[in-house]
Each structure stands twice: as structure tokens, then as C-alpha cells.
Design a protein around this motif. Structure first.
Motif, PDB file in Angstrom:
ATOM      1  N   VAL A 185       3.401   7.739   1.049  1.00  0.00           N
ATOM      2  CA  VAL A 185       2.161   6.966   1.113  1.00  0.00           C
ATOM      3  C   VAL A 185       1.091   7.790   1.812  1.00  0.00           C
ATOM      4  O   VAL A 185       1.259   8.179   2.982  1.00  0.00           O
ATOM      5  CB  VAL A 185       2.365   5.638   1.871  1.00  0.00           C
ATOM      6  N   LEU A 186      -0.002   8.085   1.106  1.00  0.00           N
ATOM      7  CA  LEU A 186      -1.145   8.788   1.682  1.00  0.00           C
ATOM      8  C   LEU A 186      -2.264   7.778   1.897  1.00  0.00           C
ATOM      9  O   LEU A 186      -2.912   7.337   0.938  1.00  0.00           O
ATOM     10  CB  LEU A 186      -1.620   9.917   0.765  1.00  0.00           C
ATOM     11  N   CYS A 187      -2.478   7.392   3.138  1.00  0.00           N
ATOM     12  CA  CYS A 187      -3.462   6.363   3.449  1.00  0.00           C
ATOM     13  C   CYS A 187      -3.744   6.383   4.948  1.00  0.00           C
ATOM     14  O   CYS A 187      -2.826   6.574   5.753  1.00  0.00           O
ATOM     15  CB  CYS A 187      -2.946   4.984   3.035  1.00  0.00           C
ATOM     16  N   SER A 188      -5.017   6.188   5.311  1.00  0.00           N
ATOM     17  CA  SER A 188      -5.390   6.150   6.731  1.00  0.00           C
ATOM     18  C   SER A 188      -6.001   4.807   7.124  1.00  0.00           C
ATOM     19  O   SER A 188      -6.451   4.649   8.253  1.00  0.00           O
ATOM     20  CB  SER A 188      -6.384   7.281   7.045  1.00  0.00           C
ATOM     21  N   ASP A 189      -6.006   3.855   6.184  1.00  0.00           N
ATOM     22  CA  ASP A 189      -6.565   2.528   6.448  1.00  0.00           C
ATOM     23  C   ASP A 189      -5.478   1.640   7.060  1.00  0.00           C
ATOM     24  O   ASP A 189      -4.472   1.336   6.403  1.00  0.00           O
ATOM     25  CB  ASP A 189      -7.089   1.930   5.140  1.00  0.00           C
ATOM     26  N   ASP A 190      -5.674   1.215   8.309  1.00  0.00           N
ATOM     27  CA  ASP A 190      -4.644   0.444   9.014  1.00  0.00           C
ATOM     28  C   ASP A 190      -4.323  -0.875   8.314  1.00  0.00           C
ATOM     29  O   ASP A 190      -3.148  -1.283   8.268  1.00  0.00           O
ATOM     30  CB  ASP A 190      -5.083   0.169  10.456  1.00  0.00           C
ATOM     31  N   LYS A 191      -5.321  -1.556   7.769  1.00  0.00           N
ATOM     32  CA  LYS A 191      -5.076  -2.837   7.098  1.00  0.00           C
ATOM     33  C   LYS A 191      -4.206  -2.649   5.861  1.00  0.00           C
ATOM     34  O   LYS A 191      -3.257  -3.410   5.627  1.00  0.00           O
ATOM     35  CB  LYS A 191      -6.409  -3.489   6.718  1.00  0.00           C
ATOM     36  N   ILE A 192      -4.528  -1.633   5.070  1.00  0.00           N
ATOM     37  CA  ILE A 192      -3.726  -1.357   3.867  1.00  0.00           C
ATOM     38  C   ILE A 192      -2.309  -0.947   4.254  1.00  0.00           C
ATOM     39  O   ILE A 192      -1.326  -1.383   3.642  1.00  0.00           O
ATOM     40  CB  ILE A 192      -4.399  -0.267   3.006  1.00  0.00           C
ATOM     41  N   LEU A 193      -2.194  -0.130   5.298  1.00  0.00           N
ATOM     42  CA  LEU A 193      -0.879   0.323   5.729  1.00  0.00           C
ATOM     43  C   LEU A 193       0.007  -0.834   6.187  1.00  0.00           C
ATOM     44  O   LEU A 193       1.212  -0.849   5.909  1.00  0.00           O
ATOM     45  CB  LEU A 193      -1.010   1.349   6.851  1.00  0.00           C
ATOM     46  N   ARG A 194      -0.587  -1.797   6.877  1.00  0.00           N
ATOM     47  CA  ARG A 194       0.202  -2.948   7.315  1.00  0.00           C
ATOM     48  C   ARG A 194       0.767  -3.707   6.118  1.00  0.00           C
ATOM     49  O   ARG A 194       1.935  -4.123   6.123  1.00  0.00           O
ATOM     50  CB  ARG A 194      -0.655  -3.876   8.182  1.00  0.00           C
ATOM     51  N   SER A 198      -4.096  15.036   3.200  1.00  0.00           N
ATOM     52  CA  SER A 198      -3.596  15.577   1.930  1.00  0.00           C
ATOM     53  C   SER A 198      -2.725  16.815   2.128  1.00  0.00           C
ATOM     54  O   SER A 198      -1.796  17.056   1.350  1.00  0.00           O
ATOM     55  CB  SER A 198      -4.771  15.906   1.009  1.00  0.00           C
ATOM     56  N   ASP A 199      -3.016  17.630   3.141  1.00  0.00           N
ATOM     57  CA  ASP A 199      -2.208  18.840   3.367  1.00  0.00           C
ATOM     58  C   ASP A 199      -0.763  18.470   3.707  1.00  0.00           C
ATOM     59  O   ASP A 199       0.186  19.075   3.181  1.00  0.00           O
ATOM     60  CB  ASP A 199      -2.811  19.674   4.501  1.00  0.00           C
ATOM     61  N   ALA A 200      -0.593  17.478   4.570  1.00  0.00           N
ATOM     62  CA  ALA A 200       0.759  17.038   4.925  1.00  0.00           C
ATOM     63  C   ALA A 200       1.466  16.462   3.708  1.00  0.00           C
ATOM     64  O   ALA A 200       2.670  16.688   3.504  1.00  0.00           O
ATOM     65  CB  ALA A 200       0.691  16.015   6.053  1.00  0.00           C
ATOM     66  N   ALA A 201       0.723  15.702   2.892  1.00  0.00           N
ATOM     67  CA  ALA A 201       1.316  15.123   1.688  1.00  0.00           C
ATOM     68  C   ALA A 201       1.765  16.214   0.721  1.00  0.00           C
ATOM     69  O   ALA A 201       2.858  16.151   0.150  1.00  0.00           O
ATOM     70  CB  ALA A 201       0.306  14.195   1.016  1.00  0.00           C
ATOM     71  N   ALA A 202       0.929  17.243   0.534  1.00  0.00           N
ATOM     72  CA  ALA A 202       1.272  18.330  -0.389  1.00  0.00           C
ATOM     73  C   ALA A 202       2.516  19.069   0.065  1.00  0.00           C
ATOM     74  O   ALA A 202       3.370  19.437  -0.749  1.00  0.00           O
ATOM     75  CB  ALA A 202       0.085  19.287  -0.514  1.00  0.00           C
ATOM     76  N   ARG A 203       2.634  19.303   1.377  1.00  0.00           N
ATOM     77  CA  ARG A 203       3.832  20.004   1.883  1.00  0.00           C
ATOM     78  C   ARG A 203       5.100  19.208   1.603  1.00  0.00           C
ATOM     79  O   ARG A 203       6.119  19.754   1.170  1.00  0.00           O
ATOM     80  CB  ARG A 203       3.684  20.262   3.383  1.00  0.00           C
ATOM     81  N   GLU A 260      -9.836   6.457  -1.510  1.00  0.00           N
ATOM     82  CA  GLU A 260     -11.124   6.372  -0.807  1.00  0.00           C
ATOM     83  C   GLU A 260     -11.922   7.640  -1.055  1.00  0.00           C
ATOM     84  O   GLU A 260     -13.118   7.608  -1.305  1.00  0.00           O
ATOM     85  CB  GLU A 260     -10.869   6.172   0.688  1.00  0.00           C
ATOM     86  N   ASP A 261     -11.255   8.789  -0.985  1.00  0.00           N
ATOM     87  CA  ASP A 261     -11.851  10.077  -1.360  1.00  0.00           C
ATOM     88  C   ASP A 261     -11.206  10.484  -2.684  1.00  0.00           C
ATOM     89  O   ASP A 261     -10.055  10.920  -2.713  1.00  0.00           O
ATOM     90  CB  ASP A 261     -11.588  11.122  -0.274  1.00  0.00           C
ATOM     91  N   GLU A 262     -11.942  10.340  -3.779  1.00  0.00           N
ATOM     92  CA  GLU A 262     -11.348  10.555  -5.102  1.00  0.00           C
ATOM     93  C   GLU A 262     -10.928  12.002  -5.321  1.00  0.00           C
ATOM     94  O   GLU A 262      -9.923  12.255  -5.994  1.00  0.00           O
ATOM     95  CB  GLU A 262     -12.323  10.108  -6.189  1.00  0.00           C
ATOM     96  N   ASP A 263     -11.682  12.966  -4.791  1.00  0.00           N
ATOM     97  CA  ASP A 263     -11.312  14.375  -4.970  1.00  0.00           C
ATOM     98  C   ASP A 263      -9.978  14.667  -4.291  1.00  0.00           C
ATOM     99  O   ASP A 263      -9.106  15.346  -4.858  1.00  0.00           O
ATOM    100  CB  ASP A 263     -12.403  15.294  -4.405  1.00  0.00           C
ATOM    101  N   THR A 264      -9.813  14.160  -3.076  1.00  0.00           N
ATOM    102  CA  THR A 264      -8.556  14.358  -2.358  1.00  0.00           C
ATOM    103  C   THR A 264      -7.410  13.678  -3.084  1.00  0.00           C
ATOM    104  O   THR A 264      -6.316  14.255  -3.231  1.00  0.00           O
ATOM    105  CB  THR A 264      -8.665  13.796  -0.925  1.00  0.00           C
ATOM    106  N   ALA A 265      -7.643  12.440  -3.554  1.00  0.00           N
ATOM    107  CA  ALA A 265      -6.600  11.708  -4.278  1.00  0.00           C
ATOM    108  C   ALA A 265      -6.195  12.440  -5.547  1.00  0.00           C
ATOM    109  O   ALA A 265      -5.000  12.556  -5.860  1.00  0.00           O
ATOM    110  CB  ALA A 265      -7.099  10.307  -4.615  1.00  0.00           C
ATOM    111  N   VAL A 319       0.937   5.660  -7.839  1.00  0.00           N
ATOM    112  CA  VAL A 319       0.180   4.417  -7.631  1.00  0.00           C
ATOM    113  C   VAL A 319      -1.132   4.762  -6.936  1.00  0.00           C
ATOM    114  O   VAL A 319      -1.134   5.390  -5.876  1.00  0.00           O
ATOM    115  CB  VAL A 319       0.974   3.410  -6.766  1.00  0.00           C
ATOM    116  N   ALA A 320      -2.262   4.353  -7.541  1.00  0.00           N
ATOM    117  CA  ALA A 320      -3.583   4.587  -6.960  1.00  0.00           C
ATOM    118  C   ALA A 320      -4.152   3.277  -6.433  1.00  0.00           C
ATOM    119  O   ALA A 320      -4.068   2.247  -7.108  1.00  0.00           O
ATOM    120  CB  ALA A 320      -4.522   5.187  -8.002  1.00  0.00           C
ATOM    121  N   ILE A 321      -4.726   3.323  -5.242  1.00  0.00           N
ATOM    122  CA  ILE A 321      -5.385   2.151  -4.645  1.00  0.00           C
ATOM    123  C   ILE A 321      -6.887   2.405  -4.692  1.00  0.00           C
ATOM    124  O   ILE A 321      -7.389   3.364  -4.084  1.00  0.00           O
ATOM    125  CB  ILE A 321      -4.913   1.920  -3.207  1.00  0.00           C
ATOM    126  N   LEU A 322      -7.612   1.569  -5.449  1.00  0.00           N
ATOM    127  CA  LEU A 322      -9.035   1.787  -5.699  1.00  0.00           C
ATOM    128  C   LEU A 322      -9.890   0.701  -5.070  1.00  0.00           C
ATOM    129  O   LEU A 322      -9.433  -0.427  -4.854  1.00  0.00           O
ATOM    130  CB  LEU A 322      -9.316   1.796  -7.211  1.00  0.00           C
TER     131      LEU A 322
END
Length: 373
Positions: free
Chosen positions: A7-16, A35-40, A55-60, A79-82
Motif C-alpha cells: 500500500v502506497l499512501c500517506s493519507d491517515d484517513k485512507i490508511l485507517r 515511491s522509492d521505498a515502494a519500488a525497492r 494524489e500525485d498521478e505521476d508518482t502513481a 488498485v488505484a485510489i482517485l
């Protein structure tokens, strides 16, 4: 072994919400804040699903491309969250199989992730290999005739084999073998998936009979601790039908290019047909193109259509996923102009849900007028 999702996300509400939903569905979530941690992780570990906040489409987009380039995660469910204002096709264009909209609620997320989990299990099952040596008979077209081989390992989608001599044939063939303790032969079309410099090759199964596939699936499940039982089929409502396709209403449709089995109870038996999802509309429905490549598939389809036509009440249909089709293999022999419903699937799949449903209504009205005339 639990199903795993990155899961790549920094939004606390979504993460909960995601933590609670994934935990309830027995999916282990590994969280990444950048994204760097996710890629590794994607290049070093296997995940059955990857969930990305766009949230950042280029990063996603970069992360989702990494998923497809990583050999161990090429079949992971994405899965994309838009944001609610974004078009659903933007998520699919980035490579997502499922799209969820913000604000993310537990109820909607759980409904969507049930379908995600079903596909995660399909991909886990497809990747599970059981080492075993079995005598295998390969029948080639032409002068090469039949050749003997020995399996190295076995999976639902194929087997690795060892040949007494290398084959010169690269096209389709037929493979037959028997599972330990079961005298009945499993026989189906197959094709060469890979060959090494020695006498080993990978065989990919093609068009295996449902009963043989079920026997193979049960044997693999009994001999591989990684394979979990399938989720039950999902109910759906048939709204449109043609000789080559159907459209069904379903709360959480499967992604485009999902191989599915559509089933209908019929007395003391079930009628089943295979198909491929060609159109998908989140929270609305999906269009399925029936598989008609073989005589068996055509016969099964004819039985189902006749049962649907003769049914006095709205029949109860069920659909279950069988896995994601590779994009390169996503081909069809269909020619435009031979089936109006399939024409719609192939030429209008990028329409919004509202516009596509409008085209379906027009088509139904036209068919009704033609029938009355």
C-alpha cells in the motif's frame, strides 16, 4: 501463507480504512510512504496486490509501471485510489485493474476488495508450483508425431518438462498426463512457453476441460500449502445477451481482460461458460465476450443461451474470476459487424458508464422494434 498487498499512501484517513478492511479480509498490508521505498520492495518481494493513492498521478503511474516491470509482481492486482472528480479511465490508463474513489468508506472499500481478493487468490494459485515427476505425452502436428517427456513441476497453468530430445516444434500441441492416484488422463491443447539450452521446456495449458481443471486444481490445493480455497462465486443480473456476449449488472465488476466463468443452475446440474471481460463499469456492471474457440465451448454456450431463453423467470447467474489474461494474449477473432453487442464492447468500451448504458438502451429499443416488425 497470507495474501499480501503493498500500500502506497500517506493519507491517515485512507490508511485507517484500508488497514481495517484488509485485516477483515485476511490480507496482510505492507505500508509505504514514498515511491522509492515502494519500488525497492516491488523488485525484491512478491505481492498479490498493489494499492496506490493517486494524489500525485505521476508518482502513481511510475509505481504502477514498476509493478509491471518487476518479474515477481507482473501479475499483481493493481488498485488505484482517485479523487472523486477524476475520470475512471485515468486510473485504468495508469495500469490499474480496480479504481476506488475518495472519500473512501469502509463499506465501499470492503465490497471492492472482496473482488480484488478473489483475483489475488487466482494469481497466487496460478503461480503456485508443485515439484513432481510424471510421465507426459506430447503430440505434435506433422511428422514429429508423439514425444515422451517427464514433468519437473506442475501448476494450474502449465508445467516444466524435461525431454529425452529437444523438440523443433514451436506451435501448438496436445499434452496428456495422469495425476498420482488418478487413472483418468488429463488431456488438452498446449503451447511452448519457453525452452532452455538443454532439454527443458515450459508447457502452457490451453483450453483445458472444466472437469479436468477442477481435478488438477484440487490436487494442487492438497499438495501446496500456498493455495487457499476460492472465494464463492458472485451473483449478477443479466441485462443483455447475444450469441457472442452478455452484459451483467454487478456491484463490483472484475477488470477488463479478466477470464471468468459464468454459471447458471439448471435442474440438478450447472451450466457453465467461459468468457473474457471486455467492458467494465465500477459499481455498475461488465460486458463479457464468450469463449467460442473450441467445439466444447460452443456447445456449452449454446446450452446456456437456450436455457436462458426458455427460462420463465429471471435466472440466477453467478460469475467467478479465473485470472487475468496477459495483455499480449488479449486477442479476439471477432469481426466488427457480426454481433451488435460485441460491436459495442469493442468500439465503445472507453465511454463513461452513463454513455455506455445509454448505448445499451438504444440497442435494446432497436431490437424490440425489429422484433415487432
Amino acid at each position: 501463507m497470507s495474501l499480501r498487498a503493498l500500500v502506497l499512501c500517506s493519507d491517515d484517513k485512507i490508511l485507517r480504512v484500508l488497514r481495517r478492511v484488509l485485516s477483515d479480509l485476511e490480507i496482510d498490508a505492507e505500508l509505504c510512504a514514498n515511491s522509492d521505498a515502494a519500488a525497492r520492495r516491488l523488485t525484491r518481494q512478491r505481492f498479490e496486490a498493489v494499492v496506490v493513492d493517486c494524489e500525485d498521478e505521476d508518482t502513481a503511474a511510475t509505481v504502477l509501471k514498476t509493478v509491471r516491470r518487476a518479474p515477481c509482481n507482473v501479475h499483481a492486482v493493481a488498485v488505484a485510489i482517485l479523487d472523486a472528480g477524476k475520470a475512471v479511465k485515468s486510473g485504468f490508463a495508469m495500469g490499474a485493474h480496480f479504481v476506488l474513489y475518495k472519500p473512501l468508506t469502509a463499506e465501499r472499500a470492503k465490497s471492492s476488495f472482496r473482488a480484488v481478493r478473489a483475483l489475488m487468490k487466482c494469481e497466487r494459485r496460478r503461480n503456485a508450483r508443485v515439484p513432481i515427476e510424471l510421465p507426459v505425452a506430447l503430440e505434435f502436428a506433422g511428422s514429429e508425431g508423439q514425444q515422451k517427456a517427464t514433468s519437473i513441476d506442475l501448476s494450474e497453468g502449465g508445467m516444466a518438462t524435461r525431454f529425452a530430445r529437444r523438440s523443433r516444434k514451436k506451435d501448438q500441441l496436445r499434452v496428456s498426463f495422469a495425476l498420482p492416484g488418478d487413472p483418468a488422463q488429463i488431456e488438452c491443447k498446449a503451447e511452448m512457453a519457453w525452452e532452455d539450452d538443454g532439454a527443458r521446456a515450459g508447457i502452457r495449458f490451453v483450453d483445458m476441460q472444466p472437469e479436468d481443471r477442477n481435478r488438477l486444481r484440487a490436487w494442487l490445493a492438497a499438495h501446496s500449502p500456498e493455495i487457499e480455497s476460492d472465494d464463492p462465486p458472485v451473483g449478477c443480473k443479466l441485462t443483455d445477451l447475444s450469441p457472442g456476449a452478455c452484459y451483467v449488472e454487478i456491484g463490483t465488476p472484475f477488470p477488463m481482460r479478466t477470464r471468468v466463468t459464468l454459471a447458471m443452475p439448471n435442474g440438478d446440474r450447472r451450466l457453465e461458460v467461459e468468457g473474457l471481460v471486455r467492458v467494465t463499469h465500477p459499481e455498475a456492471g461488465m460486458g463479457i465476450e464468450f469463449a467460442r474457440a473450441t467445439d466444447r465451448q460452443k456447445e456449452n454456450l449454446e446450452r446456456l443461451i437456450q436455457a436462458l431463453i426458455s427460462s420463465k423467470e429471471a435466472p440466477g447467474l453467478e460469475v467467478r474470476p479465473e485470472g487475468l489474461e496477459d495483455a499480449a494474449a488479449n486477442s479476439s477473432d471477432y469481426r466488427m459487424g457480426t454481433d451488435p453487442l460485441l460491436d459495442l464492447f469493442h468500439s465503445r468500451h472507453q465511454l463513461t458508464t452513463e454513455a455506455f448504458v445509454g448505448e445499451l438502451r438504444k440497442q435494446r429499443a432497436g431490437q424490440s422494434m425489429a422484433a415487432e416488425a
